[in-house]
Design a protein around this motif. Structure first.
Motif, mmCIF file in Angstrom:
data_model
loop_
_atom_site.group_PDB
_atom_site.id
_atom_site.type_symbol
_atom_site.label_atom_id
_atom_site.label_comp_id
_atom_site.label_asym_id
_atom_site.label_seq_id
_atom_site.Cartn_x
_atom_site.Cartn_y
_atom_site.Cartn_z
ATOM 1 N N VAL A 193 -1.389 5.283 16.193
ATOM 2 C CA VAL A 193 -1.372 6.021 14.934
ATOM 3 C C VAL A 193 -0.679 7.363 15.086
ATOM 4 O O VAL A 193 -0.431 7.847 16.185
ATOM 5 C CB VAL A 193 -2.801 6.248 14.423
ATOM 6 C CG1 VAL A 193 -3.464 4.924 14.117
ATOM 7 C CG2 VAL A 193 -3.623 7.020 15.461
ATOM 8 N N GLY A 194 -0.415 7.965 13.930
ATOM 9 C CA GLY A 194 0.112 9.319 13.903
ATOM 10 C C GLY A 194 -1.024 10.317 13.950
ATOM 11 O O GLY A 194 -2.150 9.979 14.328
ATOM 12 N N PRO A 195 -0.752 11.547 13.573
ATOM 13 C CA PRO A 195 -1.795 12.578 13.602
ATOM 14 C C PRO A 195 -2.956 12.227 12.685
ATOM 15 O O PRO A 195 -2.800 11.470 11.723
ATOM 16 C CB PRO A 195 -1.065 13.837 13.120
ATOM 17 C CG PRO A 195 0.096 13.314 12.341
ATOM 18 C CD PRO A 195 0.513 12.056 13.015
ATOM 19 N N GLN A 196 -4.120 12.795 12.971
ATOM 20 C CA GLN A 196 -5.284 12.519 12.135
ATOM 21 C C GLN A 196 -5.087 13.050 10.718
ATOM 22 O O GLN A 196 -5.595 12.492 9.757
ATOM 23 C CB GLN A 196 -6.529 13.141 12.765
ATOM 24 C CG GLN A 196 -6.901 12.517 14.105
ATOM 25 C CD GLN A 196 -8.034 13.238 14.783
ATOM 26 O OE1 GLN A 196 -8.854 13.882 14.138
ATOM 27 N NE2 GLN A 196 -8.099 13.151 16.097
ATOM 28 N N GLN A 197 -4.334 14.131 10.607
ATOM 29 C CA GLN A 197 -4.003 14.684 9.295
ATOM 30 C C GLN A 197 -2.606 15.280 9.353
ATOM 31 O O GLN A 197 -2.252 15.951 10.324
ATOM 32 C CB GLN A 197 -5.022 15.737 8.871
ATOM 33 C CG GLN A 197 -4.841 16.213 7.435
ATOM 34 C CD GLN A 197 -5.935 17.165 6.987
ATOM 35 O OE1 GLN A 197 -6.778 17.576 7.778
ATOM 36 N NE2 GLN A 197 -5.929 17.539 5.722
ATOM 37 N N TYR A 198 -1.826 15.033 8.312
ATOM 38 C CA TYR A 198 -0.446 15.520 8.233
ATOM 39 C C TYR A 198 -0.242 16.168 6.879
ATOM 40 O O TYR A 198 -0.549 15.571 5.840
ATOM 41 C CB TYR A 198 0.516 14.356 8.421
ATOM 42 C CG TYR A 198 1.952 14.618 8.002
ATOM 43 C CD1 TYR A 198 2.754 15.497 8.716
ATOM 44 C CD2 TYR A 198 2.515 13.967 6.903
ATOM 45 C CE1 TYR A 198 4.077 15.725 8.350
ATOM 46 C CE2 TYR A 198 3.831 14.181 6.525
ATOM 47 C CZ TYR A 198 4.604 15.067 7.255
ATOM 48 O OH TYR A 198 5.906 15.291 6.891
ATOM 49 N N ILE A 199 0.276 17.403 6.893
ATOM 50 C CA ILE A 199 0.564 18.098 5.647
ATOM 51 C C ILE A 199 1.946 18.733 5.757
ATOM 52 O O ILE A 199 2.238 19.439 6.723
ATOM 53 C CB ILE A 199 -0.467 19.205 5.334
ATOM 54 C CG1 ILE A 199 -1.897 18.646 5.378
ATOM 55 C CG2 ILE A 199 -0.186 19.826 3.970
ATOM 56 C CD1 ILE A 199 -2.975 19.720 5.252
ATOM 57 N N CYS A 200 2.779 18.470 4.778
ATOM 58 C CA CYS A 200 4.115 19.069 4.708
ATOM 59 C C CYS A 200 4.274 19.700 3.338
ATOM 60 O O CYS A 200 4.419 18.994 2.335
ATOM 61 C CB CYS A 200 5.190 18.013 4.956
ATOM 62 S SG CYS A 200 6.884 18.626 4.755
ATOM 63 N N GLU A 201 4.217 21.027 3.298
ATOM 64 C CA GLU A 201 4.408 21.733 2.034
ATOM 65 C C GLU A 201 4.615 23.221 2.305
ATOM 66 O O GLU A 201 4.190 23.744 3.341
ATOM 67 C CB GLU A 201 3.203 21.534 1.102
ATOM 68 C CG GLU A 201 1.912 22.112 1.632
ATOM 69 C CD GLU A 201 0.727 21.850 0.710
ATOM 70 O OE1 GLU A 201 0.778 20.856 -0.035
ATOM 71 O OE2 GLU A 201 -0.241 22.624 0.760
#
Length: 370
Positions: free
Chosen positions: A16-24
């Motif tokens: 999996v990727g990161p547990q949480q991803y935010i791009c803003e």
């Protein structure tokens, strides 16, 4: 992934990727809240030199909050030695969370060191859109002289990946170009494998193939405009789209496809070429971009090579050994590249055609003459 020939069922390994991803825009202003959610109080920030001058301005909130913050300047290669040193630093400082701020080598070093330090939680903040290192549970290790050492897959991933578009658009254009070339490889390295009928019943591999295709189409259709926008400091939809594909979607390809969709000839050519110091003036993605052309030459896809060469030349991506200052290589030195890129244990042998020293060496020579 293993093919269970008796019932055509595939055992899917998904990393999996990161547990949480935010791009803003403004996402780093909320970092104190995320740290509190992780019960963090004692933090180590591992960062680069030049990028830190810009990145630190986006992290003012954590310095205004009630955290104990340590900083460490990381420089040089992501080597086994540097990772061990970071591990010892994490352990001795007693921090509860590690934050990596910088480019791909810092991301890879922080991931590995935090894992070795009793799986310490870590947060990644890339300052470049130059590869998928922030997303993947993979670390690429080099020797101190810059030559490739190995790729290690880790059983740990980031607690949080935060991408601030205003930070990554303020990065050197060459890193963005290298990121586009590296991301293009996701399609060309995996397509011949994933297109095989035996894999078409696997939903996970179908998703991997779709992600790889999105990588290719986004880069070829939006890449030049995204680069122009980066040069103008314009946060356009094209720039955001290409950046997220480089950082996240490209990481999903190997995450879903595992060894069937992670690396084949293009990346193996990169790894082999790094033995020659002349290649070190080029970034990882530039050398991978050249490796794509070698793979297409192996496959005799000269029309596709012609199309990519035009795209490459518009961006300054090398299309030959000559472009990389390696036209002086002897027959035996080219054979060495081919030997290194076709070792029996490498994933290139998942490709549905033979891959050996003679085939790769021949492709290199044909490409040089094309």
């Amino acid at each position: 992934m293993q093919n269970m020939q008796n019932n055509h069922f595939f055992s899917s390994t998904v990393r999996v990727g990161p547990q949480q991803y935010i791009c803003e825009e403004g996402v780093l202003e909320s970092l104190p809240d995320h740290l509190r959610q992780l019960d963090s109080s004692n933090i180590l920030i591992i960062h680069g030199k030049e990028s830190w001058k810009k990145a630190r301005n986006y992290l003012k909130n954590i310095y205004r909050s009630n955290f104990s913050i340590h900083e460490f300047l990381f420089s040089g290669e992501c080597t086994e030695t540097s990772i061990d040193q970071l591990k010892e630093l994490i352990m001795e400082s007693g921090v509860d969370t590690v934050i990596g701020v910088g480019g791909g080598k810092i991301m890879d070093a922080v991931k590995y060191a935090a894992y070795l330090a009793d799986r310490r939680p870590f947060i990644l903040i890339p300052t470049l859109a130059s590869n998928c290192a922030p997303w993947t549970p993979v670390s690429v290790l080099y020797h101190a002289d810059g030559s490739f050492d190995r790729l290690d897959v880790l059983p740990a991933q980031a607690s949080l990946l935060l991408v601030e578009p205003r930070l990554i658009i303020d990065a050197p254009r060459e890193y963005f170009i290298a990121g586009m070339a590296d991301t293009l490889a996701k399609w060309y390295e995996s397509e011949e494998i994933l297109a095989q009928s035996v894999f078409k019943e696997s939903p996970i591999l179908t998703m991997a193939r779709a992600a790889a295709k999105l990588c290719q189409t986004t880069i070829l259709e939006k890449g030049q405009q995204a680069l122009a926008d980066l040069e103008q400091g314009r946060l356009s939809e094209e720039f955001r789209s290409v950046s997220e594909v480089i950082i996240s979607i490209s990481g999903m390809v190997g995450g879903l496809g595992d060894d069937l969709a992670r690396t084949t000839i293009a990346h193996e050519i990169h790894d082999a070429v790094t033995i020659y110091p002349e290649s070190h003036q080029f970034l990882h993605g530039h050398k991978v971009g050249y490796g794509i052309l070698v793979q297409l030459a192996v496959e005799n896809k000269w029309n596709e090579i012609t199309k990519l060469q035009s795209f490459y030349r518009s961006l300054g991506i090398p299309t030959s050994l000559f472009d990389m200052g390696l036209s002086h290589l002897t027959e035996s030195e080219i054979d060495f590249i081919a030997i290194q890129a076709s070792k029996p244990e490498l994933p290139v042998h998942h490709l549905p055609y033979p891959v050996n020293t003679a085939i790769i060496a021949s492709a290199i020579h044909k490409l040089e003459a094309f």
